[in-house]
Design an enzyme around this catalytic site. Structure first.
Site, PDB file in Angstrom:
ATOM      1  N   ARG A 179       2.593  -9.844  -4.498  1.00  0.00           N
ATOM      2  CA  ARG A 179       1.275 -10.207  -5.024  1.00  0.00           C
ATOM      3  C   ARG A 179       0.335  -9.017  -4.893  1.00  0.00           C
ATOM      4  NH1 ARG A 179       1.097 -13.761  -8.318  1.00  0.00           N
ATOM      5  NH2 ARG A 179      -1.039 -14.409  -7.870  1.00  0.00           N
TER       6      ARG A 179
ATOM      7  N   HIS B 253       7.366   0.936  -0.884  1.00  0.00           N
ATOM      8  CA  HIS B 253       7.441   0.958  -2.344  1.00  0.00           C
ATOM      9  C   HIS B 253       8.703   1.723  -2.745  1.00  0.00           C
ATOM     10  CE1 HIS B 253       5.958   1.025  -6.486  1.00  0.00           C
ATOM     11  NE2 HIS B 253       6.294   2.297  -6.524  1.00  0.00           N
TER      12      HIS B 253
END
Ligand code: GRF
Length: 195
Positions: A90, A108
């Site tokens: 999110r 990431h």
């Protein structure tokens, strides 16, 4: 002993790596695993390791702010010193991020600043990159752009597909994130660079 809350959206393989590493002389311990999806497979895995869990279905809220208000309440109840986003899918509003800025980390799956956002492996392959990897960074209001705390890089192999590259990088994530959290929890922001 630092208290760590981990936010997940899915299987939680990065969460598991972090929880398993927080033992012995590690300066931190997990105090909460929270998910935006009650069906996230990582919740049962966390509970099986004795970590308190909570799930808030973001679809049950009228807007992003209402969801984040509840999420912040649950996080703050666990009194964490550090928040780790681990496969958390999110996008968080600047207001939420400001509450935890300086003590919220994310992993990431690209060598930032290359490929912020989604489909990172497909983009690296399409660009013909010779190497790829993953990055742990502090979370700031700019998506996938905070100070880098660690990077792991590996060669892109001939014949690599999005799936084969993603699988190799995920294995590196499970080494990088725990190494970064150990250092960060000890108050050391020197980037971890692997190999
Ligand atoms: C993976 O794509 C990983 O690269 C990224 O989040 C996704 C799921 O991770 N960090 P996890 O297995 O839920 O930790």
């Amino acid at each position: 002993m630092k208290r760590v809350a981990i936010l997940i959206s899915g299987g939680g393989s990065n969460m598991l790596a972090l929880v398993r590493d927080m033992a012995g002389d590690h300066p931190a311990r997990p105090v909460l695993v929270a998910s935006n999806d009650p069906a996230a497979g990582g919740l049962a895995k966390a509970a099986a390791l004795g970590v308190p869990t909570t799930a808030l279905d973001h679809r049950a809220y009228p807007d992003r702010e209402a969801f984040e208000a509840d999420l912040a309440r649950q996080i703050d109840a666990a009194r964490p010193d550090i928040i780790c986003l681990a496969g958390f899918m999110r996008i968080l509003t600047p207001g939420f991020i400001r509450r935890y800025e300086g003590r919220m980390l994310n992993i990431h799956p690209s060598l930032l600043p290359k490929y912020p956002g989604l489909h990172t492996h497909a983009r690296a392959l399409a660009a013909g990159d010779s190497e790829a990897g993953c990055t742990v960074h502090e979370v700031t209001a700019d998506l996938d752009a905070g100070p880098i705390l660690g990077q792991a890089r590996l060669p892109v192999l001939p014949g690599d597909t999005e799936d084969s590259l993603a699988a190799r990088i995920l294995t590196m994530e499970h080494q990088l994130y725990p190494a970064v959290l150990r250092r960060f929890a000890a108050g050391d922001r020197t980037p971890v660079l692997l190999p």
